[in-house]
Every structure is written in C-alpha cells, then in structure tokens.
Scaffold this active site. Structure first.
Site, mmCIF file in Angstrom:
data_model
loop_
_atom_site.group_PDB
_atom_site.id
_atom_site.type_symbol
_atom_site.label_atom_id
_atom_site.label_comp_id
_atom_site.label_asym_id
_atom_site.label_seq_id
_atom_site.Cartn_x
_atom_site.Cartn_y
_atom_site.Cartn_z
ATOM 1 N N LEU A 35 0.851 -1.197 0.000
ATOM 2 C CA LEU A 35 0.000 0.000 0.000
ATOM 3 C C LEU A 35 0.880 1.239 0.000
ATOM 4 C CD1 LEU A 35 -2.603 -0.934 2.762
ATOM 5 C CD2 LEU A 35 -3.103 -0.610 0.337
ATOM 6 N N GLY A 36 2.050 1.088 0.569
ATOM 7 C CA GLY A 36 2.962 2.227 0.667
ATOM 8 C C GLY A 36 4.291 1.764 1.233
ATOM 9 N N GLY A 38 8.136 3.397 3.271
ATOM 10 C CA GLY A 38 8.848 4.523 3.871
ATOM 11 C C GLY A 38 10.209 4.010 4.285
ATOM 12 N N PHE A 40 11.013 3.160 7.118
ATOM 13 C CA PHE A 40 10.791 2.149 8.160
ATOM 14 C C PHE A 40 10.601 0.755 7.568
ATOM 15 C CE2 PHE A 40 6.841 3.980 6.692
ATOM 16 C CZ PHE A 40 6.085 2.856 6.377
ATOM 17 N N ASP A 162 2.789 16.236 12.427
ATOM 18 C CA ASP A 162 3.014 15.874 11.019
ATOM 19 C C ASP A 162 1.689 15.891 10.260
ATOM 20 O OD1 ASP A 162 4.433 15.197 8.775
ATOM 21 O OD2 ASP A 162 4.914 13.154 9.397
HETATM 22 P P1 ATP Z 1 7.463 7.862 7.615
HETATM 23 O O1 ATP Z 1 6.923 7.256 8.884
HETATM 24 O O2 ATP Z 1 8.866 7.457 7.288
HETATM 25 O O3 ATP Z 1 7.216 9.349 7.546
HETATM 26 P P2 ATP Z 1 5.215 7.550 6.011
HETATM 27 O O4 ATP Z 1 4.736 8.747 6.741
HETATM 28 O O5 ATP Z 1 5.146 7.631 4.533
HETATM 29 O O6 ATP Z 1 6.643 7.194 6.433
HETATM 30 P P3 ATP Z 1 2.909 6.109 6.639
HETATM 31 O O7 ATP Z 1 2.232 7.371 6.221
HETATM 32 O O8 ATP Z 1 2.567 5.623 7.989
HETATM 33 O O9 ATP Z 1 4.428 6.267 6.521
HETATM 34 O O10 ATP Z 1 2.575 4.968 5.558
HETATM 35 C C1 ATP Z 1 3.055 4.999 4.225
HETATM 36 C C2 ATP Z 1 1.912 4.792 3.231
HETATM 37 O O11 ATP Z 1 1.222 3.558 3.490
HETATM 38 C C3 ATP Z 1 0.823 5.863 3.285
HETATM 39 O O12 ATP Z 1 1.151 6.981 2.530
HETATM 40 C C4 ATP Z 1 -0.374 5.109 2.720
HETATM 41 O O13 ATP Z 1 -0.330 5.091 1.310
HETATM 42 C C5 ATP Z 1 -0.157 3.700 3.240
HETATM 43 N N1 ATP Z 1 -0.926 3.501 4.495
HETATM 44 C C6 ATP Z 1 -0.485 3.708 5.755
HETATM 45 N N2 ATP Z 1 -1.444 3.440 6.659
HETATM 46 C C7 ATP Z 1 -2.531 3.049 5.959
HETATM 47 C C8 ATP Z 1 -3.874 2.650 6.317
HETATM 48 N N3 ATP Z 1 -4.255 2.612 7.601
HETATM 49 N N4 ATP Z 1 -4.734 2.353 5.332
HETATM 50 C C9 ATP Z 1 -4.337 2.409 4.036
HETATM 51 N N5 ATP Z 1 -3.105 2.773 3.632
HETATM 52 C C10 ATP Z 1 -2.210 3.086 4.567
#
Ligand code: ATP
Length: 303
Positions: A35-36, A38, A40, A162
């Site tokens: 789905l995404g 990062g 992490f 954030d």
């Molecule tokens: P970092 O923690 O390094 O800043 P990030 O902010 O991109 O990374 P997240 O935003 O937690 O990390 O997750 C990355 C991606 O995963 C999101 O942009 C989204 O596309 C997907 N994602 C995260 N959580 C969900 C969820 N609950 N439902 C659907 N998609 C999700």
C-alpha cells in the site's frame, strides 16, 4: 456511513481489547503487494480475524528481522526505527475517534508489525490529484472531518506534529481519517507545548514559525499545519510553496506574506486558512474555534 470503520473494533463487548495490544500472528493474513513504503519498511494490506469476522487492515511492517538476531545492532532491527514504531503504537493505542485511524494492535513475528484499520482510498493529496471532479462542498466535508479529529487530539493533549494531506487517509470519498503518529507527542498535565531538543527531519513547510524558531510544538502549531492542509485540499493535492526552500518559506512568513488562495477556493475557506496562519501563537485560534467555523460554514453550504 460504514459503521464498521466508524466504530472502534473494540466497541464489540465480546471482543477483548488486548491490554498489551499484542496480536496473534495466526489470526493475521497478509496480502501480496504494497500500500505504501517509507524508510521504516512497507505497509501491506491484510485481514485480522476478530469475533465478528475478518477485518480489513493495513499493516506497517518494519524492515529486517524483528529481534531474531543479525542485521543492524544487537536487536536485529534498526533500534531507532523500532523505537519510533513502538512510540507511534503507544500514541495510537490511547486514541479513539472516528476521524483518526485506529490501531488494532502490535504483532511481533517474522517482523515488528503495527496493525491498523484500513483506509482503502489512500492519502488525500494523491486521491485529489487523480480526482479533480471532487466538489468544493466535498472538500469542505473532508477537511471538517480532519478538524473534528484534531479537535479530539487537542482536547486530549496530543500534538500531532506531522499534519499534512499526505497523512490524511480516505475510507471513502466522504470519509477521512488522520494517520501517521510517528512524530506525535502526548503533553503532560501542566504542559501546553513540547520542546524538541534538536531539529530533525521536519516537514518545515507545514510548520508554524515557533516550531522553526523555538522548536516548540503545541495544538496551535497543529492549527497552522491544518491551514496548509486546507490549502493542499483546495489545490487538489498540489505542493505548498512549490519550488521554494525551507529558509525561503520562513523569510516569506516573517515578512507577513502567505500563500495565495487556490483557484476556485471559497473566500470563507481562504479566510480561515489565513486565520490558521496567524503568526503569534496566542492570537491563533485553537481547533475548537476552527472546527466551529468550519462546521457552520459546511452547514450553510449544505442547506
Ligand atoms: P514515515 O513514517 O517514514 O514518515 P510515512 O509517513 O510515509 O513514512 P505512513 O504514512 O505511515 O508512513 O505509511 C506509508 C503509506 O502507506 C501511506 O502513505 C499510505 O499510502 C499507506 N498507508 C499507511 N497506513 C494506511 C492505512 N491505515 N490504510 C491504508 N493505507 C495506509
């Protein structure tokens, strides 16, 4: 409204909320594909078996082993990244609001995994880039929902730090939830701001002047970020202060200049953005006030 995502999965009295929020790996199924991602690791879709049936979930999976030895450091997983995930889980565990992504729990198996409810349509900025037909009233509805979630955080003394359109996830085109609590802080009883020790990897274009100048973060600095988020929504996912460096943005704000209104943005909404971008913290409205204004405006245009 889809009640399955509106209510907490633990609203079911028969569902035991695990105190230690440790989930059973045997009840979790992961689907292929991401789905995404990062630094992490990755986020994957999956299902978690609960009393009332399988719940669609998003699972944040830390890269590397998960404590089984090998890899970086003695824990087998980058300790800083693991600590951040545990902190994020600790914040999410304490939140319960329809406009905030809920955590189902943590699972420690082949990797450390943070299991959350799924918001299928993904980040608001990306969705709006692809869906230019979304009407101003629909945008107002979504930002109002985010504002209600933020009002809840403010009432419970959590600072998000954030807040941005990329961290608002859509369940449907009419239902938004706040996510990504990786930088969030719970404030102490007699504390109304958090002071960072050092400047980290910060989303400076979303930060209020006091965050940049004094490293102080409060619900009022989240209000500033919310103004930027409204600008992003009404610009259909464009980047704020496009082409500018962080230092140039600061200089612009110090001069009293602000971003221009997005094309076609209602004057009431742009006025509210500017109010969120009030320089002095003590003069800036809180979420209780911003939410009331947005609610009244949304009701006005809905009738
Ligand atoms: P970092 O923690 O390094 O800043 P990030 O902010 O991109 O990374 P997240 O935003 O937690 O990390 O997750 C990355 C991606 O995963 C999101 O942009 C989204 O596309 C997907 N994602 C995260 N959580 C969900 C969820 N609950 N439902 C659907 N998609 C999700």
């Amino acid at each position: 409204m889809d009640t399955a995502v509106y209510e907490s999965p633990y609203a079911d009295p028969e569902e035991l909320r695990p105190d230690a929020v440790e989930l059973d790996r045997g009840l979790l199924t992961l689907e292929d594909g991401e789905l995404g991602a990062g630094n992490f690791g990755t986020v994957r879709k999956g299902f978690y078996r609960m009393k009332k049936g399988d719940k669609a979930v998003a699972v944040k999976i830390l890269k590397d082993g998960g404590g089984g030895g090998g890899g970086v450091g003695s824990g087998g997983v980058d300790e800083a990244v693991k600590e951040e995930l545990l902190r994020e889980a600790d914040v999410m565990r304490r939140l319960d609001n329809p406009y905030i992504v809920r955590m189902i729990g943590l699972c420690r198996a082949e990797a450390w995994m943070l299991v959350m409810e799924l918001a299928d349509l993904g980040p608001l900025n990306k969705y709006l880039q692809k869906n230019r037909h979304v009407q101003a009233r629909n945008l107002t509805e979504l930002v109002h929902q985010v504002c209600m979630g933020m009002r809840y955080l403010e009432e419970h003394s959590f600072v998000h730090r954030d807040l941005a359109a990329r961290n608002v996830l859509l369940v449907t085109q009419h239902y938004a939830k706040i996510s990504d609590f990786g930088l969030s802080k719970a404030l102490g009883a007699d504390q109304n701001y958090y002071r960072a020790q050092t400047h980290g990897k910060w989303p400076v274009k979303w930060y209020a002047p006091e965050c940049i100048n004094y490293y102080t973060f409060s619900s009022k600095s989240d209000v500033w970020s919310f103004g930027v988020l409204m600008w992003e929504a009404f610009s259909y996912g464009q980047k704020p202060y496009k082409g500018m460096k962080g230092s140039e943005v600061s200089a612009m704000l110090e001069k009293g200049e602000r971003m221009q209104s997005p094309e076609g943005c209602p004057a009431e909404v742009y006025d509210l953005m500017n109010l969120c971008w009030t320089y002095k913290v003590e003069e800036r409205p809180d979420f209780a006030a911003v939410e009331l204004r947005l609610r009244n405006y949304y009701y006005d245009i809905s009738n």
